[in-house]
Design a protein around this motif. Sequence first.
Motif, short mmCIF file in Angstrom:
data_model
loop_
_atom_site.label_atom_id
_atom_site.label_comp_id
_atom_site.label_asym_id
_atom_site.label_seq_id
_atom_site.Cartn_x
_atom_site.Cartn_y
_atom_site.Cartn_z
N GLN A 1 0.82 -1.21 0.00
CA GLN A 1 0.00 0.00 0.00
C GLN A 1 0.86 1.26 0.00
N LEU A 2 2.14 1.12 0.40
CA LEU A 2 3.04 2.28 0.39
C LEU A 2 3.51 2.58 -1.02
N GLY A 3 3.22 1.74 -1.95
CA GLY A 3 3.74 1.88 -3.32
C GLY A 3 4.74 0.77 -3.56
N GLU A 4 4.85 0.37 -4.82
CA GLU A 4 5.69 -0.78 -5.14
C GLU A 4 7.15 -0.52 -4.81
N ARG A 5 7.61 0.69 -5.12
CA ARG A 5 9.01 1.00 -4.92
C ARG A 5 9.34 0.97 -3.42
N ALA A 6 8.49 1.65 -2.65
CA ALA A 6 8.70 1.69 -1.20
C ALA A 6 8.67 0.29 -0.62
N ALA A 7 7.74 -0.52 -1.12
CA ALA A 7 7.64 -1.89 -0.62
C ALA A 7 8.90 -2.66 -0.95
N TRP A 8 9.43 -2.39 -2.14
CA TRP A 8 10.64 -3.07 -2.57
C TRP A 8 11.83 -2.66 -1.69
N TYR A 9 11.89 -1.34 -1.37
CA TYR A 9 12.98 -0.85 -0.53
C TYR A 9 12.86 -1.39 0.89
N SER A 10 11.63 -1.71 1.31
CA SER A 10 11.51 -2.29 2.66
C SER A 10 11.80 -3.78 2.65
N GLY A 11 12.29 -4.26 1.54
CA GLY A 11 12.75 -5.65 1.51
C GLY A 11 11.72 -6.64 1.01
N LEU A 12 10.68 -6.15 0.37
CA LEU A 12 9.64 -7.07 -0.12
C LEU A 12 9.95 -7.51 -1.54
N GLU A 13 9.89 -8.79 -1.78
CA GLU A 13 10.07 -9.30 -3.15
C GLU A 13 8.77 -9.08 -3.90
N VAL A 14 8.61 -7.87 -4.44
CA VAL A 14 7.31 -7.48 -5.02
C VAL A 14 6.86 -8.45 -6.11
N GLY A 15 7.82 -8.84 -6.96
CA GLY A 15 7.48 -9.73 -8.06
C GLY A 15 6.91 -11.04 -7.56
N HIS A 16 7.54 -11.59 -6.53
CA HIS A 16 7.07 -12.86 -5.97
C HIS A 16 5.65 -12.73 -5.43
N VAL A 17 5.43 -11.60 -4.74
CA VAL A 17 4.10 -11.40 -4.14
C VAL A 17 3.04 -11.36 -5.22
N LYS A 18 3.34 -10.63 -6.29
CA LYS A 18 2.35 -10.53 -7.38
C LYS A 18 2.06 -11.89 -7.99
N THR A 19 3.13 -12.64 -8.22
CA THR A 19 2.93 -13.97 -8.79
C THR A 19 2.08 -14.83 -7.85
N ALA A 20 2.40 -14.74 -6.55
CA ALA A 20 1.66 -15.54 -5.59
C ALA A 20 0.19 -15.14 -5.58
N VAL A 21 -0.08 -13.83 -5.59
CA VAL A 21 -1.48 -13.37 -5.58
C VAL A 21 -2.21 -13.88 -6.82
N GLY A 22 -1.52 -13.79 -7.97
CA GLY A 22 -2.14 -14.26 -9.20
C GLY A 22 -2.46 -15.74 -9.12
N LEU A 23 -1.49 -16.51 -8.62
CA LEU A 23 -1.66 -17.96 -8.55
C LEU A 23 -2.79 -18.35 -7.61
N TRP A 24 -2.78 -17.77 -6.39
CA TRP A 24 -3.80 -18.15 -5.41
C TRP A 24 -5.18 -17.68 -5.85
N SER A 25 -5.24 -16.48 -6.48
CA SER A 25 -6.54 -15.99 -6.95
C SER A 25 -7.10 -16.92 -8.01
N ALA A 26 -6.23 -17.31 -8.94
CA ALA A 26 -6.70 -18.20 -10.01
C ALA A 26 -7.19 -19.51 -9.40
N LEU A 27 -6.49 -20.00 -8.39
CA LEU A 27 -6.88 -21.26 -7.77
C LEU A 27 -8.25 -21.11 -7.09
N ALA A 28 -8.40 -20.04 -6.29
CA ALA A 28 -9.66 -19.87 -5.54
C ALA A 28 -10.82 -19.60 -6.48
N VAL A 29 -10.64 -18.64 -7.40
CA VAL A 29 -11.75 -18.26 -8.27
C VAL A 29 -12.01 -19.34 -9.32
N GLY A 30 -10.92 -19.93 -9.82
CA GLY A 30 -11.09 -21.00 -10.81
C GLY A 30 -11.89 -22.15 -10.23
#
Lengths: 291, 350
Positions: free
Chosen positions: B236-265
């Motif tokens: 929520q702080l923004g992708e860049r800020a999240a990345w600087y706080s040590g978050l693997e933003v790319g991984h999170v997005k992939t995970a959200v996509g995967l779990w959403s597809a699983l739940a909604v699918g």
Amino acid sequence: MLTRRNLLAAAVGAAAGSASWTMVRAGTGQRVLVLGGDLAEIVFAIGAGEIVIATDTTALWPPEVEKLPKVGYLRRLSAEGLLSLMPDLVLAGADAGPQGALDQVRAAGIRVETGPEGTGFDTVSKKIVFVGSVLKRDAEAEALAARVAMEMASVEVALSSLAETPSVLFLISLANGAPMASGTGTAADEMIRLAHARNVVDGFEGYRPLSPEAAVGLAPQIIVLPDHAVGAGDVRSALDGTGLAATPAAGQGRVVVMDGLKLLGFGPRTPAAVGELARALHPAAAARLDL
Amino acid sequence: MQRVAVPGMPSTFSRDGLAVLCFAVLALALASAGVMLGPVPLGFGEVLGALSGHAETRSQVIVLEIRAPRVVLGAAIGAGLALSGTALQGVLRNPLADPGLIGVTAGGALGAVAAIVVGSHVAELLPEAARSWLLPLAAFFGAGAATGFVFAVSRRDGTTHTATLILAGVAVNSIAGAVIGLLIYVSDDRQLRDLTFWTMGGLGGADWRMVALAVPCIGVATVGLMRLTRALDLLQLGERAAWYSGLEVGHVKTAVGLWSALAVGAGTAVAGPIGFIGLVAPHIARLCVGPGHRMVVPAAALTGSALLLGADLTVRLIVPPAEPPVGLATSLIGGPFFLWLLLTRMRRDA
């Protein structure tokens, strides 16, 4: 439809609970649920109407069915909805579904019988025999089947003198200005053939949307519509909205509107429907058609 | 509404915890009502008897084979839709994101429609036992493929572009819609009959087989999404800020996509497309418990369950013995409730 009466019935039903359950159970006689307008017609025609407790929304004939509760659309049934009427026999047309709902009703220990499939005049007698054997009214069913076959034979004899086969476009709906035309292999196609006419659409099977340009290209002499396609408005304005006004049929005002269930249902009224359609399609010969 | 859930602030926590508890009680009450009530009036004793296996066949079937799987499925699908909506809104930082927007639902629908229309030709090649799984599996893979495609298209140099992702979702939606239209056009009468029932969406076809297919998938996805609450907060702080706080933003997005597809699918596979819940449940949750995802995620899941259970109960009871599509009720119940919540909050904050 959500009416106050339905809501009231639901509330009373929920409140009365087990009371109504015992009350109905104490009643005698068979409780039959009929799914499919054609089967409902047959059940009433063999004099078994009094054991019918409910039908689906496709049952529109005879007028007695109007008073009966409706379980919704034939293809969108709810298992518990069917069970709530406490039938001991469900007569389901081949179109009834989803299959899962009928299976669940069966699992609850209710006898579910599925009728014969198909369109065409052959299926009428099959359906009548099916209803008769399931309801154990074979004699009445046989009499009805014989009567319908005889009526059909006499209609066919009367029509055999017709020389012409006018070209007909059958539209099952005009919804949103996109007319759905009947191709081959449909009930409408069969009825047109029985009425000594020619379906102009022979390029596809089933019902498909037809562009106004294609319709004009097919140049039908007559357009036939079921009553539910026209609705409350008049035929002319309904057709004007679809671009079909340029067809020869619309130009000469040769548009026939018929009771949809009678025309397409393939039930006991089919011979009469063939006669009615034939008279409308062959106006010049109608006077001498002895029907 | 600028309150942020700060861990260790007892008053905030207990209030939000109470809200989550309220949602849980509501969902539980609706689930019990779903088992107790239906077009067939069964007494309390009869339902209990059926649940413990001491009732006549009819009540037994109604309670155990019709109502119970429906309630389980409704609760799971509602939660799955709400969770993926929450995660997608969080990761895209877009309040309008929902599983429908990025093409997950459309992909699932395309899979199912293809299974109905083309499947009858393929079915003969399959063993008898596998045939009934064809539709749910096709819907499931459709949803997965659509999500995978959307995320793959919007990924460049290791980062996912949010705007591209939404636009790709819009494109997938319209392509899937067009292909569905084409398949409907070439379908025959019998296939069309199955299609009309399926495309409306609803829990009417629920049975234990569908529960066995959908609930484990949604369960796994729920666990997966629950573990992303901190990541969603950081995003929520923004992708860049999240990345600087040590978050693997790319991984999170992939995970959200995967779990959403699983739940909604999984949900779409067994109940067809059910709209609105994925969009509105996260907002209802946020209005009640604030923006912290540690609370929003469970609250949204419970709201989604409650919404779908309530809607399903309504369509079952409103015009018996017929049953209108559930989508009407989700919007008719959820819409006004959401508006009311929105207006009262706005007035209070003003």
